[in-house]
Design an enzyme around this catalytic site. Structure first.
Site, mmCIF file in Angstrom:
data_model
loop_
_atom_site.group_PDB
_atom_site.id
_atom_site.type_symbol
_atom_site.label_atom_id
_atom_site.label_comp_id
_atom_site.label_asym_id
_atom_site.label_seq_id
_atom_site.Cartn_x
_atom_site.Cartn_y
_atom_site.Cartn_z
ATOM 1 C CB SER A 150 88.992 15.261 105.232
ATOM 2 O OG SER A 150 89.703 15.402 106.445
ATOM 3 C CE1 TYR A 163 84.339 15.109 108.113
ATOM 4 C CE2 TYR A 163 86.626 14.536 108.570
ATOM 5 C CZ TYR A 163 85.688 15.370 107.980
ATOM 6 O OH TYR A 163 86.111 16.462 107.237
HETATM 7 P P1 NAD Z 1 80.490 23.746 106.892
HETATM 8 O O1 NAD Z 1 79.817 23.122 108.045
HETATM 9 O O2 NAD Z 1 80.459 25.223 106.751
HETATM 10 O O3 NAD Z 1 79.966 23.138 105.518
HETATM 11 C C1 NAD Z 1 79.266 21.949 105.382
HETATM 12 C C2 NAD Z 1 78.050 22.253 104.522
HETATM 13 O O4 NAD Z 1 77.387 21.024 104.230
HETATM 14 C C3 NAD Z 1 77.055 23.158 105.250
HETATM 15 O O5 NAD Z 1 76.634 24.187 104.387
HETATM 16 C C4 NAD Z 1 75.897 22.220 105.577
HETATM 17 O O6 NAD Z 1 74.639 22.865 105.600
HETATM 18 C C5 NAD Z 1 76.002 21.254 104.402
HETATM 19 N N1 NAD Z 1 75.321 20.006 104.699
HETATM 20 C C6 NAD Z 1 75.422 19.231 105.800
HETATM 21 N N2 NAD Z 1 74.606 18.185 105.700
HETATM 22 C C7 NAD Z 1 73.984 18.284 104.504
HETATM 23 C C8 NAD Z 1 73.022 17.498 103.840
HETATM 24 N N3 NAD Z 1 72.525 16.387 104.402
HETATM 25 N N4 NAD Z 1 72.609 17.885 102.609
HETATM 26 C C9 NAD Z 1 73.089 19.009 102.033
HETATM 27 N N5 NAD Z 1 74.000 19.806 102.636
HETATM 28 C C10 NAD Z 1 74.440 19.444 103.845
HETATM 29 O O7 NAD Z 1 81.998 23.237 106.968
HETATM 30 P P2 NAD Z 1 83.131 23.191 105.842
HETATM 31 O O8 NAD Z 1 84.403 23.141 106.571
HETATM 32 O O9 NAD Z 1 82.935 24.239 104.828
HETATM 33 O O10 NAD Z 1 82.898 21.744 105.223
HETATM 34 C C11 NAD Z 1 82.797 21.506 103.824
HETATM 35 C C12 NAD Z 1 83.461 20.189 103.480
HETATM 36 O O11 NAD Z 1 84.863 20.305 103.743
HETATM 37 C C13 NAD Z 1 82.977 18.993 104.298
HETATM 38 O O12 NAD Z 1 82.808 17.879 103.450
HETATM 39 C C14 NAD Z 1 84.092 18.761 105.282
HETATM 40 O O13 NAD Z 1 84.181 17.430 105.692
HETATM 41 C C15 NAD Z 1 85.288 19.168 104.441
HETATM 42 N N6 NAD Z 1 86.483 19.463 105.228
HETATM 43 C C16 NAD Z 1 86.532 20.549 106.043
HETATM 44 C C17 NAD Z 1 87.688 20.789 106.774
HETATM 45 C C18 NAD Z 1 87.816 21.968 107.703
HETATM 46 O O14 NAD Z 1 88.794 22.017 108.451
HETATM 47 N N7 NAD Z 1 86.907 22.939 107.666
HETATM 48 C C19 NAD Z 1 88.782 19.932 106.675
HETATM 49 C C20 NAD Z 1 88.698 18.837 105.829
HETATM 50 C C21 NAD Z 1 87.542 18.620 105.109
#
Ligand code: NAD
Length: 267
Positions: A150, A163
């Site tokens: 991130s 986080y």
């Molecule tokens: P999201 O919530 O759609 O995806 C997160 C996924 O992780 C979900 O499918 C959830 O079911 C899964 N998950 C959570 N806990 C889990 C566990 N214990 N075991 C297995 N799976 C688990 O959101 P996203 O934005 O697609 O996030 C994906 C990644 O991107 C994350 O690591 C997040 O920190 C990172 N990220 C997202 C953003 C953003 O703005 N969306 C920015 C920076 C980083």
């Protein structure tokens, strides 16, 4: 992209958001995809169906495998990797995407909430990497690990301490593993998304006014898409990136460029 067809890729948290887009893109590039999900089999099945269709449309015949598993549980990770190896005989690409966040003032975070964020985002990523590396070393194969970090790998994030720590740690995980295994054909990189339209950002994605506020902080004036993150993962996983290891690629519309410096504010 070069070198992806026929590979096997395991994507954690693959049934929504960025992980789902990565699954679609790697399937489109001809990878067999292992779709890890925690709790929503129906979303995972939909992800599988679309991934298979996308691969077919791109002229690839691939296989997909759904595996329920919680990456905060070591036993689940061992089962996930074993099932992948039993099914495909190989694991070439690991994408550590699963992630959660939790909002509390830093002086008041319940210990179990703190532990949970670290257990999913950082320890889970490490354990998946550890098991993948063991397999690659055992078989003498090259492989790729990509961590979904991130912008908060480097930007502090008040109210989201666990986080920020987890993503900062992910930067270190990426660099340390990259250095340790560089001479054995294992590349380790990360992508660092900025604000991206996915379910994790439900609070502003579903509210136009709030989204405008968020986008006001982004030099390019808009949030990113999950597909834009997936494109970078496909590149880093491919042979096009054969000489890249230990890097975090920031994909953030300029968010990490100190936007306030756009206007001269000091003499
Ligand atoms: P999201 O919530 O759609 O995806 C997160 C996924 O992780 C979900 O499918 C959830 O079911 C899964 N998950 C959570 N806990 C889990 C566990 N214990 N075991 C297995 N799976 C688990 O959101 P996203 O934005 O697609 O996030 C994906 C990644 O991107 C994350 O690591 C997040 O920190 C990172 N990220 C997202 C953003 C953003 O703005 N969306 C920015 C920076 C980083």
């Amino acid at each position: 992209m070069k070198g992806l067809a026929g590979k096997t890729a395991l994507i954690t948290g693959a049934s929504s958001g960025i992980g789902q887009a990565i699954t679609f893109r790697l399937a489109q590039e001809g990878c067999n995809v292992v779709i890890n999900y925690r709790s929503k089999p129906e979303d995972a099945k939909r992800t599988e169906a679309i991934a298979l269709q996308k691969a077919q449309d791109a002229g690839h015949e691939i296989q997909a495998l759904l595996i329920q598993g919680d990456v905060s549980q070591e036993a689940d990770i061992l089962r996930m990797i074993n099932t992948t190896l039993q099914t495909f005989g190989q694991l070439d690409i690991l994408v550590n995407n699963a992630g959660i966040q939790s909002e509390y003032p830093s002086h008041d975070i319940p210990t179990d909430r703190f532990d949970q964020v670290i257990a999913v985002n950082l320890r889970g990523a490490y354990l998946c990497a550890r098991e993948t590396i063991k397999h690659l070393l055992d078989k003498g194969r090259s492989g790729v690990i990509i961590n979904v970090s991130s912008v908060h790998e480097i930007i502090p994030r008040p109210m989201y301490l666990s986080y920020a720590i987890s993503k900062g740690g992910m930067g270190s995980l990426t660099k340390t593993l990259a250095l340790e295994y560089a001479d054995r054909g294992i590349r380790v990189n990360a992508i660092a998304p900025g604000a991206t339209v996915t379910p994790i950002n439900e609070s502003w994605v579903s509210d136009t006014e709030k989204q405008e506020v968020v986008e006001g902080f982004i030099p390019m004036g808009r949030a990113g898409t999950a597909d834009e993150m997936a494109a970078a993962v496909a590149f880093l996983a491919s042979d096009e990136a054969a000489y890249i290891t230990g890097q975090t690629l920031f994909i953030d519309g300029g968010l990490t460029l100190y936007a306030d410096f756009r206007e001269a504010w000091s003499a």
